[in-house]
Scaffold this motif. Structure first.
Motif, PDB file in Angstrom:
ATOM      1  N   UNK A  32       0.830  -1.200   0.000  1.00  0.00           N
ATOM      2  CA  UNK A  32       0.000   0.000   0.000  1.00  0.00           C
ATOM      3  C   UNK A  32       0.867   1.254   0.000  1.00  0.00           C
ATOM      4  N   UNK A  33       2.042   1.185   0.652  1.00  0.00           N
ATOM      5  CA  UNK A  33       2.906   2.362   0.764  1.00  0.00           C
ATOM      6  C   UNK A  33       3.904   2.487  -0.378  1.00  0.00           C
ATOM      7  N   UNK A  34       4.463   1.349  -0.845  1.00  0.00           N
ATOM      8  CA  UNK A  34       5.589   1.421  -1.775  1.00  0.00           C
ATOM      9  C   UNK A  34       5.263   0.943  -3.190  1.00  0.00           C
ATOM     10  N   UNK A  35       4.116   0.350  -3.407  1.00  0.00           N
ATOM     11  CA  UNK A  35       3.780  -0.083  -4.758  1.00  0.00           C
ATOM     12  C   UNK A  35       3.865  -1.587  -4.944  1.00  0.00           C
ATOM     13  N   UNK A  36       3.809  -2.067  -6.191  1.00  0.00           N
ATOM     14  CA  UNK A  36       3.681  -3.501  -6.455  1.00  0.00           C
ATOM     15  C   UNK A  36       4.950  -4.320  -6.246  1.00  0.00           C
ATOM     16  N   UNK A  37       6.121  -3.662  -6.239  1.00  0.00           N
ATOM     17  CA  UNK A  37       7.388  -4.379  -6.002  1.00  0.00           C
ATOM     18  C   UNK A  37       8.097  -3.685  -4.845  1.00  0.00           C
ATOM     19  N   UNK A  38       8.391  -4.435  -3.789  1.00  0.00           N
ATOM     20  CA  UNK A  38       8.925  -3.845  -2.560  1.00  0.00           C
ATOM     21  C   UNK A  38      10.127  -4.651  -2.082  1.00  0.00           C
ATOM     22  N   UNK A  52       3.529  -8.020  -5.752  1.00  0.00           N
ATOM     23  CA  UNK A  52       2.069  -8.115  -5.664  1.00  0.00           C
ATOM     24  C   UNK A  52       1.383  -7.829  -6.987  1.00  0.00           C
ATOM     25  N   UNK A  53       2.147  -7.679  -8.053  1.00  0.00           N
ATOM     26  CA  UNK A  53       1.588  -7.442  -9.381  1.00  0.00           C
ATOM     27  C   UNK A  53       1.486  -8.772 -10.120  1.00  0.00           C
ATOM     28  N   UNK A  54       0.270  -9.219 -10.499  1.00  0.00           N
ATOM     29  CA  UNK A  54       0.139 -10.546 -11.125  1.00  0.00           C
ATOM     30  C   UNK A  54       0.829 -10.664 -12.471  1.00  0.00           C
ATOM     31  N   UNK A  55       0.990  -9.565 -13.192  1.00  0.00           N
ATOM     32  CA  UNK A  55       1.689  -9.618 -14.481  1.00  0.00           C
ATOM     33  C   UNK A  55       3.177  -9.839 -14.258  1.00  0.00           C
ATOM     34  N   UNK A  57       4.451 -11.214 -11.660  1.00  0.00           N
ATOM     35  CA  UNK A  57       4.623 -12.552 -11.091  1.00  0.00           C
ATOM     36  C   UNK A  57       4.881 -13.605 -12.160  1.00  0.00           C
ATOM     37  N   UNK A  58       4.322 -13.405 -13.338  1.00  0.00           N
ATOM     38  CA  UNK A  58       4.493 -14.399 -14.397  1.00  0.00           C
ATOM     39  C   UNK A  58       5.960 -14.603 -14.756  1.00  0.00           C
ATOM     40  N   UNK A  59       6.767 -13.561 -14.598  1.00  0.00           N
ATOM     41  CA  UNK A  59       8.198 -13.677 -14.913  1.00  0.00           C
ATOM     42  C   UNK A  59       8.945 -14.514 -13.883  1.00  0.00           C
ATOM     43  N   UNK A  60       8.293 -14.820 -12.753  1.00  0.00           N
ATOM     44  CA  UNK A  60       8.941 -15.623 -11.706  1.00  0.00           C
ATOM     45  C   UNK A  60       8.377 -17.040 -11.634  1.00  0.00           C
ATOM     46  N   UNK A  61       7.338 -17.326 -12.422  1.00  0.00           N
ATOM     47  CA  UNK A  61       6.594 -18.581 -12.257  1.00  0.00           C
ATOM     48  C   UNK A  61       7.429 -19.820 -12.555  1.00  0.00           C
ATOM     49  N   UNK A  62       8.517 -19.653 -13.312  1.00  0.00           N
ATOM     50  CA  UNK A  62       9.336 -20.814 -13.681  1.00  0.00           C
ATOM     51  C   UNK A  62      10.300 -21.234 -12.583  1.00  0.00           C
ATOM     52  N   UNK A  63      10.509 -20.416 -11.570  1.00  0.00           N
ATOM     53  CA  UNK A  63      11.538 -20.681 -10.558  1.00  0.00           C
ATOM     54  C   UNK A  63      11.171 -21.930  -9.760  1.00  0.00           C
ATOM     55  N   UNK A  64      12.115 -22.855  -9.664  1.00  0.00           N
ATOM     56  CA  UNK A  64      11.868 -24.131  -8.985  1.00  0.00           C
ATOM     57  C   UNK A  64      12.832 -24.318  -7.819  1.00  0.00           C
ATOM     58  N   UNK A  65      12.984 -23.273  -7.027  1.00  0.00           N
ATOM     59  CA  UNK A  65      13.871 -23.349  -5.863  1.00  0.00           C
ATOM     60  C   UNK A  65      13.261 -22.536  -4.734  1.00  0.00           C
ATOM     61  N   UNK A  66      13.192 -23.148  -3.566  1.00  0.00           N
ATOM     62  CA  UNK A  66      12.723 -22.429  -2.385  1.00  0.00           C
ATOM     63  C   UNK A  66      13.915 -22.056  -1.518  1.00  0.00           C
ATOM     64  N   UNK A  67      13.835 -20.909  -0.822  1.00  0.00           N
ATOM     65  CA  UNK A  67      14.925 -20.524   0.089  1.00  0.00           C
ATOM     66  C   UNK A  67      14.939 -21.432   1.313  1.00  0.00           C
ATOM     67  N   UNK A  68      16.050 -22.128   1.505  1.00  0.00           N
ATOM     68  CA  UNK A  68      16.109 -23.164   2.536  1.00  0.00           C
ATOM     69  C   UNK A  68      15.889 -22.610   3.937  1.00  0.00           C
ATOM     70  N   UNK A  69      16.474 -21.473   4.244  1.00  0.00           N
ATOM     71  CA  UNK A  69      16.387 -20.967   5.616  1.00  0.00           C
ATOM     72  C   UNK A  69      14.957 -20.613   5.999  1.00  0.00           C
ATOM     73  N   UNK A  70      14.147 -20.194   5.044  1.00  0.00           N
ATOM     74  CA  UNK A  70      12.764 -19.829   5.356  1.00  0.00           C
ATOM     75  C   UNK A  70      11.907 -21.040   5.690  1.00  0.00           C
ATOM     76  N   UNK A 371      -5.551 -10.903 -15.237  1.00  0.00           N
ATOM     77  CA  UNK A 371      -4.353 -11.721 -15.475  1.00  0.00           C
ATOM     78  C   UNK A 371      -4.473 -13.065 -14.767  1.00  0.00           C
ATOM     79  N   UNK A 372      -3.835 -14.057 -15.315  1.00  0.00           N
ATOM     80  CA  UNK A 372      -3.930 -15.417 -14.775  1.00  0.00           C
ATOM     81  C   UNK A 372      -3.526 -15.481 -13.306  1.00  0.00           C
TER      82      UNK A 372
END
Length: 445
Positions: A32-38, A52-55, A57-70, A371-372
């Motif tokens: 709400x304060x900083x926009x769709x990419x923070x 938070x922008x669905x369009x 997000x599509x550029x990240x949908x292929x990533x197949x790795x989760x951050x281990x520490x989280x 958007x999808x």
């Protein structure tokens, strides 16, 4: 261009997250304060970027790795490696195996009658209480969906579901508390003992149910255990898979149904339209057949709109393996890309009046306008929820049985406050009164 975000804090961002009431509400405020990419500080990650922008997000949908520490807080549930952070080479065949069972119509149909029996039994117990004693939706519905997923995954029931649910909560509370340095009751030693005892109970429960199945002959691959056995998975990996599946499925589905009933209770006119549809499709039958679910379009829209407003899992995360361009910004390799599902679902650019409960947002015509990835209750890409299809079948069945039989009304004075507890929970449950619907589909006046 530098990604906007709050100034770094000495505590690594823990204080800001805690002050906001958890990551889900923190993300709403950030976007709400900083926009769709923070850009923001996230415990367990050196560089975190929330999108938070669905369009975009599509550029990240292929990533197949989760951050281990989280996802370290889930490691105690696994003995053969944390299933949430398997590398892509190991994760892909494991995911394919799970999808063959969890997303398959034959296995859904095979268990549908038993799911109906379990739901009807809960409705019977609720009916015995009468209209003057409120029900605690999340407590009862997570117990129901635990029994359902046990039936699906293991072919049997958990003998003491309340103890199992409490054990899951003890494990998650302890390890989430460690991750975010959140206050948890008791000394560190007391918490560790409580978590260890809970984990031992969970493992013994899973072992007991698996052992009760016996052995011999070719495994039935329409249930999860059978598919894992037939695929030659190790005993430890089978136990890990069952543990993680029970954890994810019983919380998320029960919570999704609870929030849907809560919203329908606040909007009785929508609830009546759903009930009218149930009467039209089911007639005098108290529960749907599997094929009936396709005709329950109003119910489906109400469920989806409730998961937009209260996504059961409020966020996800991936780790970039190479530099990534998102609009005007470049995300470096090794960064955490954070998926704030709640903020995506409340994005006013794609959801006008986002805080309103409007199931008509999910008519085919309205869906086609967005958007999808404007709606992502089960995550996205190769790490999205394998049990999404099963969860929808379970949730729609439970809603159909309960709404055919009851009207739900909020308890006056009971405040419902969403809080972050692995899933988007209600702080003091969701308490509602039940009013039997009359014969021939007419509500009791």
């Amino acid at each position: 261009m530098r990604i906007p975000g709050p100034e770094p804090r000495a505590d690594g961002g823990v204080g800001a997250i805690t002050a906001a009431g958890g990551l889900h509400t923190y993300q709403l405020r950030l976007h709400a304060e900083y926009g769709p990419v923070v850009r923001f500080q996230l415990p367990g990650s050196e560089t975190a970027v929330s999108v938070a922008d669905p369009v975009l997000l599509e550029a990240t949908a292929h990533i197949d790795k989760r951050p281990e520490r989280l996802f370290e807080f889930l490691a105690p549930l696994c003995e053969a490696g944390n299933l949430q952070v398997l590398d892509a080479e190991e994760h892909t065949p494991w995911r394919r195996l799970l999808l063959s069972v969890l997303a398959g119509r034959p296995s859904h149909e095979r268990h549908f009658a038993r799911f109906t029996e379990l739901t009807t039994a809960l409705a019977d117990r609720w009916a015995e209480r009468g209209v003057h004693e409120p029900v605690a939706l999340q407590k009862d519905l997570t117990a129901l969906t635990l029994r359902m997923i046990c039936r699906f995954a293991l072919g049997g029931d958990v003998p003491d579901s309340d103890r199992v649910i409490a054990a899951f909560e003890d494990v998650l509370t302890e390890y989430l508390g460690r991750l975010y340095q959140a206050p948890v009751p008791g000394t560190p030693e007391e918490r560790a003992v409580r978590a260890d005892e809970a984990l031992a109970l969970l493992r013994a429960t899973v072992d007991g149910v698996v052992a009760a199945r016996g052995s011999g002959g070719r495994a039935d691959t329409s249930d999860l255990i059978g598919a894992l056995v037939e695929a030659g998975e190790s005993p430890a990996r089978i136990r890990d898979t069952v543990m993680v599946t029970l954890l994810a499925a019983h919380h998320t589905t029960g919570v999704a149904v609870s929030w849907t009933l809560y919203l329908l209770g606040q909007h009785p006119e929508v609830a009546e339209r759903v009930a009218d549809e149930l009467d039209r499709v089911l007639g005098d039958r108290p529960a749907p057949d599997y094929a009936d679910l396709r005709q329950l379009t109003r119910l489906d829209m109400a469920l989806k709109e409730s998961m937009r407003l209260y996504p059961p899992g409020p966020y996800g995360a991936r780790e970039t393996t190479e530099a990534l361009v998102l609009g005007d910004y470049e995300i470096p390799a090794g960064a955490t890309v954070f998926y704030p599902f709640w903020a995506v679902h409340m994005n006013p650019d794609h959801w006008p009046e986002p805080e309103r409960f409007l199931p008509e947002r999910f008519t085919p015509a309205e869906v086609a306008k967005r958007p999808k990835l404007a709606y992502v209750p089960f995550g996205i890409g190769p790490r999205g929820c394998e049990g999404a299809a099963l969860a929808m079948v379970e949730a729609e069945l439970v809603l159909a049985v309960l709404l055919k039989r009851f009207r739900f009304r909020p308890v006056p004075g009971h405040e419902v406050e969403p809080v972050e507890r692995f899933v988007l929970w209600a702080a003091d449950d969701i308490r509602m009164t039940l009013h039997p619907r009359g014969t021939e589909g007419e509500p009791t006046r």
